[in-house]
Design an enzyme around this catalytic site. Sequence first.
Site, PDB file in Angstrom:
ATOM      1  N   SER A   1       0.873  -1.180   0.000  1.00 64.33           N
ATOM      2  CA  SER A   1       0.000   0.000   0.000  1.00 64.33           C
ATOM      3  C   SER A   1       0.910   1.230   0.000  1.00 64.33           C
ATOM      4  CB  SER A   1      -0.860  -0.014   1.268  1.00 64.33           C
ATOM      5  OG  SER A   1      -1.493   1.228   1.470  1.00 64.33           O
TER       6      SER A   1
ATOM      7  N   TYR B   1      -2.363  -0.954  10.225  1.00 68.48           N
ATOM      8  CA  TYR B   1      -2.391  -1.329   8.800  1.00 68.48           C
ATOM      9  C   TYR B   1      -1.106  -0.885   8.105  1.00 68.48           C
ATOM     10  CZ  TYR B   1      -4.053  -1.400   3.914  1.00 68.48           C
ATOM     11  OH  TYR B   1      -4.188  -1.614   2.559  1.00 68.48           O
TER      12      TYR B   1
HETATM   13  N1  LIG Z   1      -8.542  -0.874  -2.611  1.00 72.62           N
HETATM   14  C1  LIG Z   1      -7.521  -0.059  -2.438  1.00 72.62           C
HETATM   15  O1  LIG Z   1      -7.608   1.146  -2.703  1.00 72.62           O
HETATM   16  C2  LIG Z   1      -6.224  -0.594  -1.912  1.00 72.62           C
HETATM   17  C3  LIG Z   1      -5.140   0.296  -1.809  1.00 72.62           C
HETATM   18  C4  LIG Z   1      -3.919  -0.173  -1.329  1.00 72.62           C
HETATM   19  C5  LIG Z   1      -3.790  -1.507  -0.993  1.00 72.62           C
HETATM   20  N2  LIG Z   1      -4.858  -2.351  -1.093  1.00 72.62           N
HETATM   21  C6  LIG Z   1      -4.640  -3.765  -0.756  1.00 72.62           C
HETATM   22  O2  LIG Z   1      -5.185  -4.576  -1.779  1.00 72.62           O
HETATM   23  C7  LIG Z   1      -5.581  -5.841  -1.238  1.00 72.62           C
HETATM   24  C8  LIG Z   1      -6.991  -6.163  -1.645  1.00 72.62           C
HETATM   25  O3  LIG Z   1      -7.857  -5.238  -1.022  1.00 72.62           O
HETATM   26  P1  LIG Z   1      -9.273  -4.841  -1.636  1.00 72.62           P
HETATM   27  O4  LIG Z   1      -9.291  -3.378  -1.728  1.00 72.62           O
HETATM   28  O5  LIG Z   1      -9.585  -5.675  -2.806  1.00 72.62           O
HETATM   29  O6  LIG Z   1     -10.222  -5.231  -0.384  1.00 72.62           O
HETATM   30  P2  LIG Z   1     -11.584  -6.032  -0.285  1.00 72.62           P
HETATM   31  O7  LIG Z   1     -12.438  -5.827  -1.464  1.00 72.62           O
HETATM   32  O8  LIG Z   1     -12.111  -5.698   1.070  1.00 72.62           O
HETATM   33  O9  LIG Z   1     -11.089  -7.543  -0.295  1.00 72.62           O
HETATM   34  C9  LIG Z   1     -10.306  -8.055   0.736  1.00 72.62           C
HETATM   35  C10 LIG Z   1     -10.293  -9.548   0.599  1.00 72.62           C
HETATM   36  O10 LIG Z   1      -9.552 -10.100   1.698  1.00 72.62           O
HETATM   37  C11 LIG Z   1     -10.304 -11.145   2.274  1.00 72.62           C
HETATM   38  N3  LIG Z   1     -10.017 -11.294   3.686  1.00 72.62           N
HETATM   39  C12 LIG Z   1     -10.072 -10.346   4.648  1.00 72.62           C
HETATM   40  N4  LIG Z   1      -9.840 -10.876   5.854  1.00 72.62           N
HETATM   41  C13 LIG Z   1      -9.622 -12.209   5.657  1.00 72.62           C
HETATM   42  C14 LIG Z   1      -9.366 -13.302   6.507  1.00 72.62           C
HETATM   43  N5  LIG Z   1      -9.307 -13.164   7.836  1.00 72.62           N
HETATM   44  N6  LIG Z   1      -9.224 -14.533   5.951  1.00 72.62           N
HETATM   45  C15 LIG Z   1      -9.321 -14.704   4.626  1.00 72.62           C
HETATM   46  N7  LIG Z   1      -9.589 -13.712   3.764  1.00 72.62           N
HETATM   47  C16 LIG Z   1      -9.748 -12.471   4.276  1.00 72.62           C
HETATM   48  C17 LIG Z   1     -11.742 -10.746   2.085  1.00 72.62           C
HETATM   49  O11 LIG Z   1     -12.578 -11.868   2.188  1.00 72.62           O
HETATM   50  P3  LIG Z   1     -14.115 -11.681   2.666  1.00 72.62           P
HETATM   51  O12 LIG Z   1     -14.735 -10.753   1.664  1.00 72.62           O
HETATM   52  O13 LIG Z   1     -14.645 -13.058   2.647  1.00 72.62           O
HETATM   53  O14 LIG Z   1     -14.052 -11.063   4.032  1.00 72.62           O
HETATM   54  C18 LIG Z   1     -11.692 -10.158   0.669  1.00 72.62           C
HETATM   55  O15 LIG Z   1     -11.819 -11.170  -0.296  1.00 72.62           O
HETATM   56  C19 LIG Z   1      -5.350  -5.721   0.264  1.00 72.62           C
HETATM   57  O16 LIG Z   1      -4.109  -6.301   0.601  1.00 72.62           O
HETATM   58  C20 LIG Z   1      -5.314  -4.234   0.517  1.00 72.62           C
HETATM   59  O17 LIG Z   1      -4.579  -3.909   1.670  1.00 72.62           O
HETATM   60  C21 LIG Z   1      -6.048  -1.920  -1.550  1.00 72.62           C
END
Ligand SMILES: NC(=O)c1ccc[n+]([C@@H]2O[C@H](COP(=O)([O-])OP(=O)(O)OC[C@H]3O[C@@H](n4cnc5c(N)ncnc54)[C@H](OP(=O)(O)O)[C@@H]3O)[C@@H](O)[C@H]2O)c1
Length: 253
Positions: free
Chosen positions: A160, A173
């Site tokens: 991130s 985080y």
């Molecule tokens: N979106 C952004 O702007 C952004 C920016 C920087 C970094 N990121 C990073 O990108 C990655 C993906 O994030 P996203 O934005 O796509 O978030 P998201 O839509 O909330 O998806 C997160 C995923 O992680 C899974 N997860 C969370 N806790 C878990 C656990 N205890 N066990 C197994 N699975 C778990 C969730 O499963 P469930 O849905 O079943 O809970 C979901 O599939 C993350 O590493 C995040 O830190 C995102």
Amino acid sequence: MNFSDFDQKSYKPQTELLKDKVILVTGAGDGIGRAAAKAYAHHGATLILLGKTTGKLEQTYDAIEKAGGAIPAIYPMDLQGATPKDYQKLAEVLTREFGRLDGLLHNASYLGTLSPIENQDIETWYKVQQVNVNASFMLTQSCLPLLKAADSASVIFTSSAVGRKARAYWGAYAVSKFATEGLMQVLADELESNTKVRSNSINPGATRTSMRADAYPAEDPSSLKTPEQIMPVYLYLMGADSCNVNGQALNAQ
Ligand SMILES: NC(=O)c1ccc[n+]([C@@H]2O[C@H](COP(=O)([O-])OP(=O)(O)OC[C@H]3O[C@@H](n4cnc5c(N)ncnc54)[C@H](OP(=O)(O)O)[C@@H]3O)[C@@H](O)[C@H]2O)c1
């Protein structure tokens, strides 16, 4: 550190970039993980869809099947409560079913609650580190023999912006993402000389997902890139075009 920028627009992955590859994606049921699983399947890979909510993993499964991709495997697992035994069991299942792993995308993360360090809830701190750092470590460790069994393998960690330059109130985080970069680099250095396994990280940048909406509730989601739009770097790092890239921190945007 070399945070090289990836040129999204000029990268054109071949249709069969990941033909016959076996790839595990964590958090494959939603957001960026779901888009990555679909993109990898579209380019020929067989996916292991790992995540917390079985119903969401089934939706990804259905989308891949509908698009004509190889039938994926679903592996429900809550990274919060998973123990070393659970990772060992997963590795045994993968060894039995596939015998190797060509790719591992650490994507699942827990945001926790944004707050100043002074007020950071300690239980939340532990939970964030457990999902974002400890789980990635244990999953990587248990899968290393499988990754080494592949002709060439890629491990991708999800970072991130706040894992490269810290920002106030991003507490647990942000620290978990700095640790993620550290794990990626230590692994890359260890694997550099005597294996064909590479280790790199991606900062997705602001992307239209539920995690982003949780962190920025007042933001207009339509102003953000969709997960599908940031897939070029995920494909690049997973496929053979990046076979000589190791220990690098890339940006998706
Ligand atoms: N979106 C952004 O702007 C952004 C920016 C920087 C970094 N990121 C990073 O990108 C990655 C993906 O994030 P996203 O934005 O796509 O978030 P998201 O839509 O909330 O998806 C997160 C995923 O992680 C899974 N997860 C969370 N806790 C878990 C656990 N205890 N066990 C197994 N699975 C778990 C969730 O499963 P469930 O849905 O079943 O809970 C979901 O599939 C993350 O590493 C995040 O830190 C995102």
